[in-house]
Design a protein around this motif. Structure first.
Motif, PDB file in Angstrom:
ATOM      1  N   GLU A 173       4.749 -12.738 -13.811  1.00  0.00           N
ATOM      2  CA  GLU A 173       4.519 -11.184 -13.015  1.00  0.00           C
ATOM      3  C   GLU A 173       4.227 -11.095 -10.788  1.00  0.00           C
ATOM      4  O   GLU A 173       3.768 -10.388 -10.129  1.00  0.00           O
ATOM      5  N   VAL A 174       4.847 -12.923 -10.784  1.00  0.00           N
ATOM      6  CA  VAL A 174       4.436 -12.886  -9.367  1.00  0.00           C
ATOM      7  C   VAL A 174       5.320 -13.195  -8.674  1.00  0.00           C
ATOM      8  O   VAL A 174       6.180 -13.959  -8.380  1.00  0.00           O
ATOM      9  N   SER A 175       5.312 -11.566  -7.670  1.00  0.00           N
ATOM     10  CA  SER A 175       7.003 -11.896  -7.054  1.00  0.00           C
ATOM     11  C   SER A 175       6.978 -10.490  -5.681  1.00  0.00           C
ATOM     12  O   SER A 175       6.278  -9.477  -5.779  1.00  0.00           O
ATOM     13  N   ASN A 176       8.152 -10.552  -5.272  1.00  0.00           N
ATOM     14  CA  ASN A 176       7.715  -9.290  -4.076  1.00  0.00           C
ATOM     15  C   ASN A 176       7.052  -9.402  -2.984  1.00  0.00           C
ATOM     16  O   ASN A 176       5.994 -10.270  -2.935  1.00  0.00           O
ATOM     17  N   LYS A 177       7.027  -8.006  -3.125  1.00  0.00           N
ATOM     18  CA  LYS A 177       5.276  -7.945  -1.552  1.00  0.00           C
ATOM     19  C   LYS A 177       4.574  -6.984  -2.232  1.00  0.00           C
ATOM     20  O   LYS A 177       3.998  -6.293  -2.839  1.00  0.00           O
ATOM     21  N   GLY A 178       3.491  -6.680  -0.675  1.00  0.00           N
ATOM     22  CA  GLY A 178       2.826  -7.071  -0.960  1.00  0.00           C
ATOM     23  C   GLY A 178       1.277  -6.065  -2.346  1.00  0.00           C
ATOM     24  O   GLY A 178       0.428  -5.593  -2.815  1.00  0.00           O
ATOM     25  N   MET A 179       0.754  -7.816  -3.014  1.00  0.00           N
ATOM     26  CA  MET A 179      -0.200  -7.998  -3.857  1.00  0.00           C
ATOM     27  C   MET A 179      -1.890  -7.692  -2.754  1.00  0.00           C
ATOM     28  O   MET A 179      -1.679  -8.137  -1.431  1.00  0.00           O
ATOM     29  N   ALA A 180      -2.495  -6.702  -3.622  1.00  0.00           N
ATOM     30  CA  ALA A 180      -3.745  -6.753  -3.347  1.00  0.00           C
ATOM     31  C   ALA A 180      -4.918  -7.040  -4.194  1.00  0.00           C
ATOM     32  O   ALA A 180      -4.799  -5.813  -4.543  1.00  0.00           O
ATOM     33  N   LEU A 181      -5.906  -8.061  -3.963  1.00  0.00           N
ATOM     34  CA  LEU A 181      -6.842  -8.308  -4.703  1.00  0.00           C
ATOM     35  C   LEU A 181      -8.002  -7.167  -4.842  1.00  0.00           C
ATOM     36  O   LEU A 181      -8.680  -6.498  -3.236  1.00  0.00           O
ATOM     37  N   ALA A 209     -17.129   7.460  -5.842  1.00  0.00           N
ATOM     38  CA  ALA A 209     -16.144   9.270  -6.459  1.00  0.00           C
ATOM     39  C   ALA A 209     -15.079   7.528  -7.272  1.00  0.00           C
ATOM     40  O   ALA A 209     -14.602   8.434  -7.535  1.00  0.00           O
ATOM     41  N   GLY A 210     -14.689   5.594  -7.149  1.00  0.00           N
ATOM     42  CA  GLY A 210     -13.801   5.605  -7.435  1.00  0.00           C
ATOM     43  C   GLY A 210     -13.068   4.705  -6.812  1.00  0.00           C
ATOM     44  O   GLY A 210     -13.764   4.413  -5.679  1.00  0.00           O
ATOM     45  N   TRP A 211     -12.298   3.748  -7.398  1.00  0.00           N
ATOM     46  CA  TRP A 211     -11.336   3.080  -5.985  1.00  0.00           C
ATOM     47  C   TRP A 211     -10.818   3.916  -5.153  1.00  0.00           C
ATOM     48  O   TRP A 211      -9.195   4.150  -5.642  1.00  0.00           O
ATOM     49  N   LEU A 212     -11.376   3.892  -3.454  1.00  0.00           N
ATOM     50  CA  LEU A 212     -10.092   4.300  -3.509  1.00  0.00           C
ATOM     51  C   LEU A 212      -9.316   3.685  -2.381  1.00  0.00           C
ATOM     52  O   LEU A 212      -9.372   2.400  -2.461  1.00  0.00           O
ATOM     53  N   CYS A 231      -1.948  -0.261   1.928  1.00  0.00           N
ATOM     54  CA  CYS A 231      -2.058  -0.434   2.698  1.00  0.00           C
ATOM     55  C   CYS A 231      -3.738  -0.888   2.845  1.00  0.00           C
ATOM     56  O   CYS A 231      -4.717  -1.264   3.372  1.00  0.00           O
ATOM     57  N   GLY A 232      -3.260  -2.194   1.977  1.00  0.00           N
ATOM     58  CA  GLY A 232      -4.621  -3.079   1.484  1.00  0.00           C
ATOM     59  C   GLY A 232      -4.844  -2.997   0.164  1.00  0.00           C
ATOM     60  O   GLY A 232      -5.299  -2.128  -0.417  1.00  0.00           O
ATOM     61  N   SER A 233      -6.560  -3.557  -0.393  1.00  0.00           N
ATOM     62  CA  SER A 233      -7.358  -3.622  -1.022  1.00  0.00           C
ATOM     63  C   SER A 233      -7.672  -2.739  -1.403  1.00  0.00           C
ATOM     64  O   SER A 233      -8.280  -2.067  -0.156  1.00  0.00           O
ATOM     65  N   PRO A 234      -8.606  -2.389  -2.437  1.00  0.00           N
ATOM     66  CA  PRO A 234      -9.203  -0.671  -2.837  1.00  0.00           C
ATOM     67  C   PRO A 234     -10.322  -0.963  -2.429  1.00  0.00           C
ATOM     68  O   PRO A 234     -10.927  -2.460  -2.106  1.00  0.00           O
ATOM     69  N   ILE A 235     -10.830   0.347  -2.031  1.00  0.00           N
ATOM     70  CA  ILE A 235     -12.486   0.078  -1.523  1.00  0.00           C
ATOM     71  C   ILE A 235     -12.879   0.725  -2.560  1.00  0.00           C
ATOM     72  O   ILE A 235     -12.890   1.804  -3.236  1.00  0.00           O
TER      73      ILE A 235
END
Length: 496
Positions: free
Chosen positions: A322-330, A390-393, A382-386
């Motif tokens: 499942e490593v493909s395309n763009k925009g992976m964010a850890l 309240a949760g992961w923004l 638009c980047g990694s979860p914060i």
């Protein structure tokens, strides 16, 4: 109510005066030999005068120029016709003829990612230093990673430090050591395992270097000179090795003088859209990771950059079904004992991925589909979860009519991120009249934001040309996300 971001008015534009030196490759052995011969025909006095002219004209524009010129000489000296020793001046001059300046951000400085600086010593009370990574694009539309530094003061004002004039790409770490087990697993994922590959790897230990791999391939070459698969397997092994490497900068270089320029076969046309995140491991150790897109002019490759200190960097290929395309964010930490990633494999929907191994990703589950008219074309992060109480923004981008990019947000459950608590019905940031003109019109885009006190700080690109900052009140944004219900047509979960 629809939350809207507040623009700061800060604009970070590409600066064509920031140049680094790069090898000047002619692509022709004949031309190289001719240039060497012409330089060799110069008298010692002529050569000395020309070298003095080069140092006067370019020495003040670069960090340790003479060291690089000597390195370039070492790279081309195999073309010399005799073993007659040369003076250092002759070596420097030959190096200069095969060196060029490259303006790394002459075309664009965009798609920023923001993290807290690892060094917060001697910072006034209420202030915090940050690092801004950016996609710098220059001649030939080749992208690299550039850095800026700044701080946020006790009133929340964002201040960028003026960067140094100097900028330099890192040195490759010689004899980078590969873990054989991981390397062979990557070969399996790339379908490069067969009897030829086994012979090529047979003479290597549990850990080996690129030079050892090259020597081993050369040793077995005679056995397979008539085998049509040999070249494919050999080039595949070397390409994999060269795509997993290490680089380092001098300790005395300022961070804004450092540029990570493409090095591997996968990156020949650029390193794009690095999404940096401060990752805290289970034992409390901190590593800075950046997922990015390597581009070779034909295919994109998701890759991983990692560092502890922004001086020494390791680059690794990401592998798995499942490593493909763009925009992976850890995610910034493991979730329920596993690494977690936000991704977009199909170019349209947002997925959630888990893995026991940071470098191998085998599964994905759909998380969000385009739902509102401003995102009907595609979604992305638009980047990694914060992490918030309240949760992961997660900031997202949506693409609508006329390929207009806008930024929104969604919130995921802390313990079970596949549960979507809420998402913005309208964008929080869309390109205005001052931002829509550029290399790619009508685009605002970010690769990573930060929370400072009660403000979400969003660095963002304008029309793939320049960058700026906007802010959002975190409490108001979270109130909007947690206050949404199914009756407002916001799905709590999305299934395939």
């Amino acid at each position: 109510m629809s939350i809207k971001a507040t623009r700061t008015g800060i604009v970070l534009r590409p600066d064509p005066t920031r140049v680094l030196f790069r090898p000047f490759e002619l692509g022709s052995t004949t031309r190289t030999l001719k240039i060497i011969a012409r330089v060799g025909s110069m008298t010692d006095e002529e050569a000395e005068q020309k070298l003095d002219e080069v140092i006067r004209e370019f020495g003040g524009r670069h960090y340790k120029l003479e060291r690089f010129l000597l390195q370039r000489f070492e790279q081309i000296k195999t073309q010399l016709l005799t073993d007659e020793p040369l003076t250092e001046d002759r070596k420097l001059l030959l190096g200069a003829y095969f060196t060029m300046e490259y303006s790394l951000e002459s075309a664009a400085l965009f798609n920023p990612s923001m993290i807290w600086h690892p060094d917060q010593t001697n910072v006034p009370p209420g202030y915090k230093r940050f690092i801004l990574s950016l996609r710098a694009t220059g001649e030939g539309h080749v992208s690299s990673i550039s850095f800026r530094m700044g701080y946020i003061d006790d009133t929340g004002k964002i201040v960028l430090r003026k960067p140094s004039r100097y900028v330099t790409s890192p040195d490759m770490v010689p004899n980078h050591v590969f873990n054989r087990a991981i390397f062979e697993r990557k070969l399996y994922e790339l379908r490069l395992e067969n009897s030829i590959q086994e012979k090529m790897m047979a003479g290597l230990g549990d850990a080996f270097s690129l030079s050892e791999l090259e020597a081993q391939i050369k040793r077995v070459s005679a056995q397979f000179r008539y085998n049509a698969e040999y070249e494919t397997i050999a080039s595949g092994l070397l390409a994999l090795a060269k795509s997993n490497y290490e680089v380092h900068f001098d300790d005395d270089q300022s961070l804004d003088e450092r540029c990570i320029f493409p090095n591997s076969p996968n990156e020949t046309n650029g390193i794009e859209d690095a999404r940096f995140v401060q990752f805290t491991d289970d034992d409390g150790q901190i590593t800075y990771y950046a997922t990015y897109t390597a581009y070779n002019g034909r295919v994109t490759f998701p890759q991983l950059l990692e560092t502890k200190d922004f001086t020494h960097f390791s680059v690794s290929t990401l592998n798995g079904a499942e490593v493909s395309n763009k925009g992976m964010a850890l995610f910034p930490r493991k979730v329920n004992g596993k690494y977690a990633m936000i991704s977009r494999q199909d170019g349209e929907n947002i997925y959630l991925m888990y893995s026991d191994d940071l470098y191998f990703w085998q599964t994905k589950d759909i998380l969000l589909k385009p739902t509102y008219n401003w995102e009907y074309v595609q979604l992305g992060n638009c980047g990694s979860p914060i992490e918030t109480e309240a949760g992961w923004l997660v900031l997202s981008h949506g693409v609508g009519p006329m390929r207009k990019y806008a930024i929104g947000a969604f919130l995921l459950d802390l313990n079970d991120p596949c549960k979507v608590i809420g998402r913005t019905v309208e964008p929080i940031l869309s390109p205005d009249e001052n931002e829509r003109e550029g290399y790619v019109p009508n685009v605002v885009y970010s690769c990573g934001a930060l929370i400072n006190n009660d403000e979400l700080i969003i660095p963002y690109a304008m029309a793939d040309h320049a960058s700026s900052f906007a802010t959002v009140n975190v409490k108001e944004l979270l109130a909007e996300l947690t206050g949404q219900t199914k009756s407002e047509n916001v799905p709590n979960e999305v299934t395939a």
